[in-house]
Design a protein around this motif. Structure first.
Motif, PDB file in Angstrom:
ATOM      1  N   PRO A 176      33.267  46.560  32.823  1.00  0.00           N
ATOM      2  CA  PRO A 176      32.246  46.245  33.843  1.00  0.00           C
ATOM      3  C   PRO A 176      32.796  45.415  34.992  1.00  0.00           C
ATOM      4  N   ARG A 177      33.739  44.518  34.708  1.00  0.00           N
ATOM      5  CA  ARG A 177      34.348  43.699  35.766  1.00  0.00           C
ATOM      6  C   ARG A 177      35.123  44.555  36.750  1.00  0.00           C
ATOM      7  N   ILE A 178      35.932  45.475  36.215  1.00  0.00           N
ATOM      8  CA  ILE A 178      36.725  46.344  37.085  1.00  0.00           C
ATOM      9  C   ILE A 178      35.811  47.221  37.932  1.00  0.00           C
ATOM     10  N   VAL A 179      34.790  47.774  37.318  1.00  0.00           N
ATOM     11  CA  VAL A 179      33.872  48.648  38.057  1.00  0.00           C
ATOM     12  C   VAL A 179      33.151  47.851  39.145  1.00  0.00           C
ATOM     13  N   GLU A 180      32.652  46.686  38.816  1.00  0.00           N
ATOM     14  CA  GLU A 180      31.927  45.890  39.800  1.00  0.00           C
ATOM     15  C   GLU A 180      32.848  45.363  40.901  1.00  0.00           C
ATOM     16  N   GLU A 181      33.916  44.673  40.504  1.00  0.00           N
ATOM     17  CA  GLU A 181      34.757  44.004  41.492  1.00  0.00           C
ATOM     18  C   GLU A 181      35.642  44.973  42.272  1.00  0.00           C
ATOM     19  N   HIS A 182      36.271  45.908  41.570  1.00  0.00           N
ATOM     20  CA  HIS A 182      37.210  46.814  42.243  1.00  0.00           C
ATOM     21  C   HIS A 182      36.490  47.992  42.896  1.00  0.00           C
ATOM     22  N   PHE A 183      35.667  48.702  42.132  1.00  0.00           N
ATOM     23  CA  PHE A 183      35.072  49.933  42.650  1.00  0.00           C
ATOM     24  C   PHE A 183      33.875  49.679  43.565  1.00  0.00           C
ATOM     25  N   GLU A 184      33.062  48.673  43.258  1.00  0.00           N
ATOM     26  CA  GLU A 184      31.900  48.397  44.109  1.00  0.00           C
ATOM     27  C   GLU A 184      32.241  47.466  45.273  1.00  0.00           C
ATOM     28  N   LYS A 185      33.047  46.437  45.029  1.00  0.00           N
ATOM     29  CA  LYS A 185      33.343  45.448  46.066  1.00  0.00           C
ATOM     30  C   LYS A 185      34.682  45.674  46.760  1.00  0.00           C
ATOM     31  N   GLY A 186      35.547  46.531  46.157  1.00  0.00           N
ATOM     32  CA  GLY A 186      36.836  46.824  46.771  1.00  0.00           C
ATOM     33  C   GLY A 186      37.909  45.774  46.554  1.00  0.00           C
ATOM     34  N   ILE A 187      37.699  44.885  45.565  1.00  0.00           N
ATOM     35  CA  ILE A 187      38.661  43.815  45.304  1.00  0.00           C
ATOM     36  C   ILE A 187      39.249  44.002  43.905  1.00  0.00           C
ATOM     37  N   PRO A 188      40.529  44.369  43.800  1.00  0.00           N
ATOM     38  CA  PRO A 188      41.147  44.523  42.489  1.00  0.00           C
ATOM     39  C   PRO A 188      41.057  43.217  41.676  1.00  0.00           C
ATOM     40  N   VAL A 189      40.978  43.347  40.367  1.00  0.00           N
ATOM     41  CA  VAL A 189      40.818  42.193  39.473  1.00  0.00           C
ATOM     42  C   VAL A 189      42.205  41.661  39.128  1.00  0.00           C
ATOM     43  N   ALA A 190      42.613  40.626  39.851  1.00  0.00           N
ATOM     44  CA  ALA A 190      43.988  40.127  39.796  1.00  0.00           C
ATOM     45  C   ALA A 190      44.438  39.717  38.390  1.00  0.00           C
ATOM     46  N   ASP A 191      43.576  39.058  37.636  1.00  0.00           N
ATOM     47  CA  ASP A 191      44.014  38.542  36.335  1.00  0.00           C
ATOM     48  C   ASP A 191      44.165  39.647  35.274  1.00  0.00           C
ATOM     49  N   LEU A 192      43.734  40.864  35.570  1.00  0.00           N
ATOM     50  CA  LEU A 192      43.912  41.987  34.647  1.00  0.00           C
ATOM     51  C   LEU A 192      45.057  42.909  35.073  1.00  0.00           C
ATOM     52  N   MET A 193      45.630  42.638  36.239  1.00  0.00           N
ATOM     53  CA  MET A 193      46.694  43.484  36.768  1.00  0.00           C
ATOM     54  C   MET A 193      48.028  43.199  36.088  1.00  0.00           C
ATOM     55  N   ILE A 194      48.853  44.265  36.030  1.00  0.00           N
ATOM     56  CA  ILE A 194      50.216  44.105  35.504  1.00  0.00           C
ATOM     57  C   ILE A 194      51.201  44.531  36.578  1.00  0.00           C
TER      58      ILE A 194
END
Length: 102
Positions: A84-102
């Motif tokens: 849900p975080r990725i969908v909300e922050e990345h897909f809806e708001k356009g901001i990748p979720v930095a703390d989940l990135m590798i």
């Protein structure tokens, strides 16, 4: 022609012989495909986000691995709770979720 805003590839450890086995598969990546699909549908983003399962990305220690294009953002060690975080922050708001990135 389908032209989604985001194309999401989820490693499900698919092998050329069609058998799914491997690290990402053993960590529940097949379920992640369903979680992403449901979350995208629930938020009415089906026209903007395409979900595709994939074979191995070669970084099994970081699995389950998800790659989002067109940016080429790589997420790793994902769980159901991260979706849900990725969908909300990345897909809806356009901001990748930095703390989940590798």
């Amino acid at each position: 022609m389908i032209a989604p805003k985001y194309h999401v590839f989820i490693c499900t450890s698919g092998r050329p012989n069609g058998i799914q086995k491997g690290f990402c598969h053993s960590k529940g990546s097949v379920d992640l495909v369903g979680y992403f699909s449901e979350e995208v549908e629930d938020r009415d983003l089906s026209d903007d986000v395409m979900i595709t399962n994939s074979g191995c990305f070669g970084i099994c220690a970081k699995g389950p691995v998800v790659v989002v294009y067109p940016e080429g953002v790589w997420y790793g060690n994902l769980t159901e709770e991260d979706v849900p975080r990725i969908v909300e922050e990345h897909f809806e708001k356009g901001i990748p979720v930095a703390d989940l990135m590798i």
